[in-house]
Each structure stands twice: as C-alpha cells, then as structure tokens.
Enzyme design. Structure first.
Site, PDB file in Angstrom:
ATOM      1  N   ASP A 168      47.233  36.300  53.845  1.00  0.00           N
ATOM      2  CA  ASP A 168      46.422  37.203  54.648  1.00  0.00           C
ATOM      3  C   ASP A 168      46.141  36.637  56.051  1.00  0.00           C
ATOM      4  OD1 ASP A 168      44.693  39.427  55.043  1.00  0.00           O
ATOM      5  OD2 ASP A 168      42.967  38.265  54.366  1.00  0.00           O
ATOM      6  N   GLU A 408      44.877  29.619  45.533  1.00  0.00           N
ATOM      7  CA  GLU A 408      45.098  30.851  44.770  1.00  0.00           C
ATOM      8  C   GLU A 408      46.514  30.994  44.221  1.00  0.00           C
ATOM      9  OE1 GLU A 408      43.631  34.279  46.843  1.00  0.00           O
ATOM     10  OE2 GLU A 408      41.578  33.539  46.700  1.00  0.00           O
ATOM     11  N   TYR A 468      35.341  37.733  45.069  1.00  0.00           N
ATOM     12  CA  TYR A 468      34.988  38.848  45.958  1.00  0.00           C
ATOM     13  C   TYR A 468      34.309  39.976  45.203  1.00  0.00           C
ATOM     14  CZ  TYR A 468      37.331  36.338  49.625  1.00  0.00           C
ATOM     15  OH  TYR A 468      37.649  35.382  50.557  1.00  0.00           O
ATOM     16  N   GLU A 504      35.378  30.398  48.647  1.00  0.00           N
ATOM     17  CA  GLU A 504      35.439  31.687  49.350  1.00  0.00           C
ATOM     18  C   GLU A 504      34.496  32.690  48.700  1.00  0.00           C
ATOM     19  OE1 GLU A 504      39.331  33.468  49.956  1.00  0.00           O
ATOM     20  OE2 GLU A 504      40.227  31.532  50.471  1.00  0.00           O
TER      21      GLU A 504
END
Ligand code: GCB
Length: 596
Positions: A168, A408, A468, A504
């Site tokens: 990203d 990840e 998230y 994160e």
C-alpha cells in the site's frame, strides 16, 4: 561496508545534484550500449524518485528501466587511494558502469552498495558514471511484485492497484540516497561491530571487533571518550581482524531520556604511522526481553510512536534531511519515543539521527505482504541476503531496539500457508537472523487475515499486531470493534505467552473534515478510534507498546480505496497536525507505568 566519513585519511566526493536521465520502457538500452553514453533532454535530481519530479514527462506511475548519467572529476591526489563508487540506495535494482566499463549490479533496494574503481579510471580528468535503475519487482524480489494477470487469476480484481503492487505505498523508482565517490587508504578499516552491556548501575562494557583490509603486522588503537573519560586500548591485527574489550566505570548509559553517545576513535597503525582513522558515535546500552517485558538497561520500556514511510511531495522516497529534522521534531513534540521503518530500511543518516535524539527504532526488512505461493528458493536467498546486509549496516546503532523481518505475511489469507510451508520458511529466516544478531528481539507484524494461527508468531520474541477493527472490519462501529479487539488480544496472549505490541492501528482521515456524530473519515473519528485502542492496549498487563498507522499521509498506487493518499496519517503529507495529534500528545505526555 562502513558509512563514509571524511577525515585526514578518507575523503568523499558527493555526487548529489542534477543527473542526465532517460527512461527505457522497451529495455533496449543495454543492447544499444547506452552505458557508453546516451542523449536526453531530461534531467533528474539525485537523491529523489522520478515519479513526482517528472510527473509532467509522464512518469508519475512509471514502472520500468531508466538511465542516469553524471560526469565526475576524479582528482590526481587519489593515486595512492582505493576508490569506490557508493550508492546509498537505488530502487529496486541497478547496474553501474564507469566510462563504459561494467562494474556490477545490485538487486536489493533500500540498501547501500559499492564498487571499487581503483585502477579502472584515469585520474585528473572527468569520468562518466552511468547507472541503470529498474523499479520492476518479481516473485523473487523483496518486496515481491505482482502483475495485473495474477490479480485476475487470484480473483482479486477489486484489490488490484495501478501500478500493480502487493503493498500500500507507491513503488517509487530512482536513486533515493546519495551517490558518493569514496577514497580510502590502501590499508584501511573495513568493518566495525560493537556489543555493549550494562554490568551494574554504573559500569558498562563495549566489545569492539574490527576488520581491516591488507594490514598484516599492523595494530589497532581503540579510544573511547566522553567529556570526562578517555580510555585507550591497543590490540594486534591477525588475519585482518582485531578485537578489544573495554569496561567503563561511571558509565553514561544511552537511553531515550539521555541519548548519551561516546566517541569511539579507531586508528590503524603500522610502524608508528597512522594508516587510517574511523570515528563513530556509540551508545552503551543493553536490550532484553525478561518476564514478559521489553527492557532497556534493565528498565521496562513502553513503545509509543508510529509506523512511518519515506514519502514527500516532489522528492518521493528521496532522502531529504530537512524533512528528517522536521519529523524528529514532530515526534518529540508529540511525546513519541519510537518508530518502525515500515516497510523497508531507511537511510543510514536517519539511524544516526535516531541515536542522537534518543528515538527507538524497529528496523524492517522489506518482506512486505510476502505471498509464499509465489516464493521460491531465490526469494528465500534474497530474504536472507537482505537480513544479513541490513544487520551489517545497522548493528551498531544504540537506538535500534528490534528487527522486523517482514510485515503481514499471508495478507491474502491462503490456506496453504498453514500446512507447514509458512512454518518452515519463517523458522529458517528467524534462525538465520539470530545467527547474525542474538542481542535484539525479532518480530514480524501479523495481520487479521493471517490471524492467530500465523506460524510466524511461534518464532517472534514480541508479538506485533496490525489491526483495523473499526475501519476495514466493523466500520463505524467502535463499540463492537473494542469487544473483538480485547478478546482477540487475550486469546493471542494466552496461546503464545509473549509480550504483545501494536505496530498498526488507525483510520483514514481527511484533514479539515468534522462531524458532531460518529462519522468515518472525520478528524473526530480518528481521535476516538485511537483513544479506544490505546485504552484497551494499556488495560492489558502483557502489552509493551502502541505504534500507530501512520505518522503522515502518504501516496499509494491507484485504487478505489485511496484518494491518491493513504490518509491514516496523524499529520498530513505536508506535516500539518490533525486533531488526533493533540490527543496523542496528551496520551503520550507521561511515561507509561511499568505495571499497567
Ligand atoms: C496494513 C499495512 C500497511 C497499510 C495499512 C492500511 O496492514 O501493513 O502497509 O498501509 O494496512 O492502511 O491499509
């Protein structure tokens, strides 16, 4: 490869500036011998990415080959020196020529590399350096690449980005760090490795290993000094190696509160004559994981900070020192004590500055979103080579608190990852990394799709979570997100019994957008989500840190989830604070108590 310095014995010619530039979309340049010289009316500044600098020439999303050329005057005084071309980083791969002679290639982006040119170039006249840079990635490279065809084979059309990327952030291309001509004495110091320990409240030690080039019969003088002490030791050079152990009484230890740096000066001496000198700022400190805590100098440390990116208008991923100073000032202002070099190594200059400012660093290898379905022996080889070269580059930095060996893995949630192949892969990478640095904890941030069964968690010293909830999952529903988060954390801790941190969490936020109700993308929503996460993280006895995603907004490849930028920054891309910045400043104003 030591960081270049300038003194009586060593010199540097910095080739930052304007270079001639030409893209080579058809990759015809090598066949057409552009390495002997090429015509172009385009210029480019080095360091800097080509994408935004040359947007008007159509390069904003350019992925492919590009040629750089610069003339350099190499002084006659260099006749008694060994001369190298050193490139701080070129992303992602490159080949180098001088006066049409091929010097070699480098396949690992984000890392420095050099070629010796002694005897290959005339002195006292100009030479031409030509560098071919290509930012295309493959299944074997780090990071791995992906093609548009792979997206559709995988039924992931909705995730496809343009240019296609597994990650990203924009796959900026170019020479991103300084290009330098480095001249060294014929016999010189070539490597330094330092292990430091805390022996008691006031006694520390440093064990210093030195490698030399061509110095049989020489000796090394080590001197360590601060404003009140000056300790000197001498040791012989055997098989190009020398070692020395120094104990320091009334030691000033390095810590974020007092980032004290001693000056280590190393002289290579033969028959009373100094052949070479290298000076390095070093910090005496020790890192441990003990009883579920991260200890620095035997005191618990709780990480508060960010995942960052190298990203700024026009310069892209180019090293930009005013931005470095600004970012460290902002980190100090907001009371952060740490950051992660997500998702690749940052410049050496930033590591030295972190030592100086007392900011702790998690240093990351660019194995981002590793997809083992497409990995092969060469991927593993590149991964190991990366770990080795990065550890060699950054080992001596006192601020470096932990290695992230990737980020990840199995972002795609492939079932095959759990059948043993993931475990085999990570077992090998972790044991390889430990054999090169046993003094620091290792981690790999885990994502929701890889989940609690991610085989990497078995090998991590610290469990790092990227979550998230309240954004990608349960959007707009912070209450439910909090429930899921708390219970998943407990489940993970109960299974692995290791310290847990967040690397994160965050929410895309459009600076200037406000609402009186719960509303995603507003500044209030970001602030609320962050407060919710921090409340839960701190309520758990086993957590050792909270790093947010992201320090600042950053450019991404094109896709419908991003309006040009990933907007999860606490600061905008231009470094304006969003509302959450003020909340964080408060939340981070105190040291987090050792027992939460
Ligand atoms: C992640 C990735 C990071 C992304 C972030 C996001 O999990 O590690 O590279 O930018 O999520 O904002 O989606």
């Amino acid at each position: 490869m030591l960081y270049p310095i300038q003194n009586k014995y060593r010199s540097i010619i910095d080739l930052s500036g304007i270079w001639k530039f030409k893209i080579d979309p058809g990759k015809a340049g090598e066949k057409e011998k552009w390495y002997k010289g090429f015509d172009s009316s385009l210029d480019i500044a080095v360091p800097g990415s080509w994408n935004e600098q040359l947007e008007e020439a159509g390069l904003l999303h350019y992925v492919g080959a590009a040629w750089y050329s610069k003339k350099v005057f190499i002084p006659e005084e260099y006749h008694s020196k060994r001369i190298f071309i050193r490139i701080g980083s070129a992303d992602y791969q490159s080949k180098v020529w001088i006066n049409g002679k091929y010097l070699g290639e480098n396949k690992l982006g984000f890392l420095p590399f050099e070629f010796e040119i002694t005897g290959l170039i005339p002195l006292g006249v100009e030479s031409e350096i030509i560098i071919l840079v290509d930012n295309e990635l493959s299944s074997e490279s780090l990071p791995q690449g992906i093609t548009s065809a792979q997206y559709s084979e995988d039924n992931r059309l909705r995730e496809e980005t343009n240019p296609p990327a597994r990650f990203d952030f924009s796959p900026f291309g170019g020479i991103h760090r300084p290009v330098q001509l480095v001249a060294l004495p014929v016999n010189h110091i070539s490597k330094i490795k330092i292990n430091t320990k805390v022996l008691s409240h006031e006694k520390g030690s440093a064990e210093i290993f030195v490698e030399t080039f061509g110095s049989s019969g020489a000796s090394v003088v080590f001197s360590l000094s601060n404003h009140k002490q000056h300790i000197t030791r001498q040791a012989g050079v055997k098989d190009n190696r020398s070692v020395c152990y120094i104990e320091i009484s009334s030691c000033e230890f390095w810590s974020p509160e007092n980032p004290f740096l001693y000056t280590l000066r190393i002289h290579l001496i033969q028959s009373d004559q100094i052949l070479d000198e290298y000076t390095l700022p070093i910090g005496i400190r020790e890192i441990k994981i003990e009883n579920g805590r991260l200890l620095l100098n035997n005191k618990s440390v709780y990480l508060k900070g960010f995942g960052k990116h190298e990203d700024f208008p026009a310069i892209g991923k180019g090293m930009f020192l005013p931005l470095m100073i600004k970012d460290f000032e902002l980190m100090k202002w907001i009371n952060a004590n740490s950051f992660r070099t997500s998702h690749y190594p940052y410049p050496e200059e930033i590591m030295f500055y972190a030592d100086k400012k007392g900011i702790l660093v998690i240093d990351e290898v660019p194995a981002v979103s590793l997809d083992l379905r497409f990995a092969n022996g060469a991927t593993m080889q590149n991964h190991k080579e990366f770990v080795k070269r990065l550890i060699e580059r950054d080992y001596n930095h006192p601020s470096l608190i932990m290695w992230a060996l990737g980020n990840e893995p199995n972002l795609v949630g492939d079932e095959g990852y759990y059948n043993g192949s993931g475990k085999e892969y990570w077992k090998e990478i972790f044991s390889f990394a430990r054999s090169h640095d046993s003094s620091r904890p290792l981690t790999v941030p885990n994502c929701t799709r890889a989940g609690i069964n991610d085989p990497v968690l078995e090998f991590c010293d610290v469990i790092s979570l990227n979550r998230y909830y309240g954004w990608y999952e349960y959007p707009g529903n912070l209450e439910y997100a909090a429930k899921v988060l708390g219970s998943e954390m407990d489940e993970i801790f109960n299974r692995y019994r290791k310290p847990v941190m967040f690397t994160e969490f965050g929410a895309d936020t459009l600076s200037g957008l406000h609402s009186t109700s719960v509303q995603m993308f507003t500044e209030e929503y970001q602030a609320k989500l962050i407060e919710m996460y921090i409340g839960i993280i701190r309520s758990k006895h086993y957590t050792i840190g909270e790093q947010l995603w992201n320090f600042a907004d950053f450019r991404t490849p094109q896709n419908f989830r991003r309006v040009v930028l990933n907007l999860k920054g606490i600061f905008t891309r231009e470094r304006q604070p969003k509302l959450a910045a003020f909340r964080l400043k408060e939340l981070w104003s105190k040291n987090i108590p050792e027992t939460k």
